[in-house]
Write a protein that holds these residues in place. Structure first.
Motif, short mmCIF file in Angstrom:
data_model
loop_
_atom_site.label_atom_id
_atom_site.label_comp_id
_atom_site.label_asym_id
_atom_site.label_seq_id
_atom_site.Cartn_x
_atom_site.Cartn_y
_atom_site.Cartn_z
N VAL A 25 2.40 -3.18 3.90
CA VAL A 25 3.31 -2.44 3.23
C VAL A 25 2.95 -1.46 2.14
O VAL A 25 3.46 -0.17 2.12
CB VAL A 25 4.45 -3.31 2.54
CG1 VAL A 25 5.59 -2.51 1.75
CG2 VAL A 25 4.93 -4.19 3.79
N PHE A 26 1.91 -1.51 1.45
CA PHE A 26 1.29 -0.73 0.47
C PHE A 26 0.72 0.58 1.28
O PHE A 26 0.81 1.64 0.55
CB PHE A 26 0.31 -1.40 -0.40
CG PHE A 26 0.91 -2.54 -1.23
CD1 PHE A 26 1.71 -2.14 -2.10
CD2 PHE A 26 0.86 -3.92 -0.85
CE1 PHE A 26 2.58 -3.10 -3.00
CE2 PHE A 26 1.55 -4.84 -1.61
CZ PHE A 26 2.18 -4.54 -2.93
N LEU A 27 0.01 0.35 2.21
CA LEU A 27 -0.50 1.21 3.18
C LEU A 27 0.54 2.33 3.50
O LEU A 27 0.34 3.74 3.15
CB LEU A 27 -1.20 0.91 4.37
CG LEU A 27 -2.31 2.05 4.91
CD1 LEU A 27 -3.26 2.42 3.82
CD2 LEU A 27 -2.97 1.36 5.85
N LEU A 28 1.67 1.77 4.01
CA LEU A 28 2.92 2.69 4.49
C LEU A 28 3.59 3.24 3.33
O LEU A 28 3.86 4.61 3.28
CB LEU A 28 3.75 1.54 5.10
CG LEU A 28 3.48 1.17 6.43
CD1 LEU A 28 4.33 0.14 7.08
CD2 LEU A 28 3.08 1.99 7.43
N TRP A 29 3.58 2.62 2.15
CA TRP A 29 4.07 3.27 0.81
C TRP A 29 3.39 4.43 0.41
O TRP A 29 3.68 5.23 -0.15
CB TRP A 29 4.32 2.20 -0.09
CG TRP A 29 5.63 1.36 -0.15
CD1 TRP A 29 6.65 1.65 0.95
CD2 TRP A 29 5.95 0.03 -0.74
NE1 TRP A 29 7.49 0.57 0.82
CE2 TRP A 29 7.17 -0.02 0.05
CE3 TRP A 29 5.32 -0.34 -1.61
CZ2 TRP A 29 7.88 -1.31 -0.59
CZ3 TRP A 29 5.80 -1.73 -1.89
CH2 TRP A 29 7.21 -2.31 -1.56
N ALA A 30 1.82 4.29 0.54
CA ALA A 30 0.77 5.28 0.16
C ALA A 30 1.32 6.60 0.95
O ALA A 30 1.36 7.82 0.39
CB ALA A 30 -0.42 4.90 0.13
#
Length: 192
Positions: A25-30
């Motif tokens: 999720v954090f990679l997608l949010w980045a």
């Protein structure tokens, strides 16, 4: 059947395992970005939060391997968590990615929802594979293990998360793995 509670040890490793499975999720949010926070802050924080659980799991694994912290269990039943992958993707990843995070208040509510989901996954023993480990050929199994003495009448079961490169874990067979803590093992055997 005994009503005595099974001691699973420190749950921190299970929590890190859950965090690592939710970290994409954090990679997608980045990649997506947030209007309320500058990219120069947002992207490094997201990349850090994506990488941190994997790095921690690797360091714990390396320490367990170095100190030969092994445990042998006898598998009563083993389930590959891949069968729940679509549920995981549609119930968690896609809604969190699609959530409106443009305003600071929206971002805060989504982060609280993320923490709530993480707690529920940890509490319900839902472990999904870490993205980096999956690329390296590992799978994660939820394994039930009979505890107590072999000659005793103890029917209690403990649940382990076993990270392995095997395509299946044979039931009623011993399995030796590096003990990471919190009933999380990394299978010593490399492949079938």
């Amino acid at each position: 059947m005994s009503s005595e509670k099974v001691n699973e040890g420190l749950g921190l490793v299970r929590f890190i395992l859950v965090c690592s499975s939710l970290s994409p999720v954090f990679l997608l949010w980045a990649v997506r970005g947030v209007d309320a926070i500058s990219d120069s802050i947002w992207i490094p924080v997201c990349v850090f939060l994506f990488a941190l659980p994997t790095v921690l799991l690797y360091l714990i694994f390396r320490t367990a391997k170095k100190h030969q912290n092994v445990k042998t269990i006898t598998v009563v039943s083993a389930k590959d968590q891949r069968e729940h992958l679509l549920t995981y993707l549609f119930a968690m990843l896609i809604p969190l990615f699609d959530a409106n995070v443009d305003e600071l208040r929206d971002l805060t509510s989504v982060l609280i929802a993320f923490l709530f989901i993480t707690f529920l996954f940890w509490h319900m023993r839902l472990h999904y594979m870490n993205l980096v480990f999956a690329i390296l050929g590992y799978r994660i199994y939820t394994v039930e293990v009979k505890i107590g003495t072999p000659s005793g009448n103890d029917d209690r079961l403990a649940t382990y998360a076993v990270i392995s490169r095997r395509h299946y874990l044979p039931e009623k067979m011993p399995l030796t793995g590096y003990r990471l803590g919190g009933n999380v093992l990394v299978d010593e055997k490399d492949d079938d």
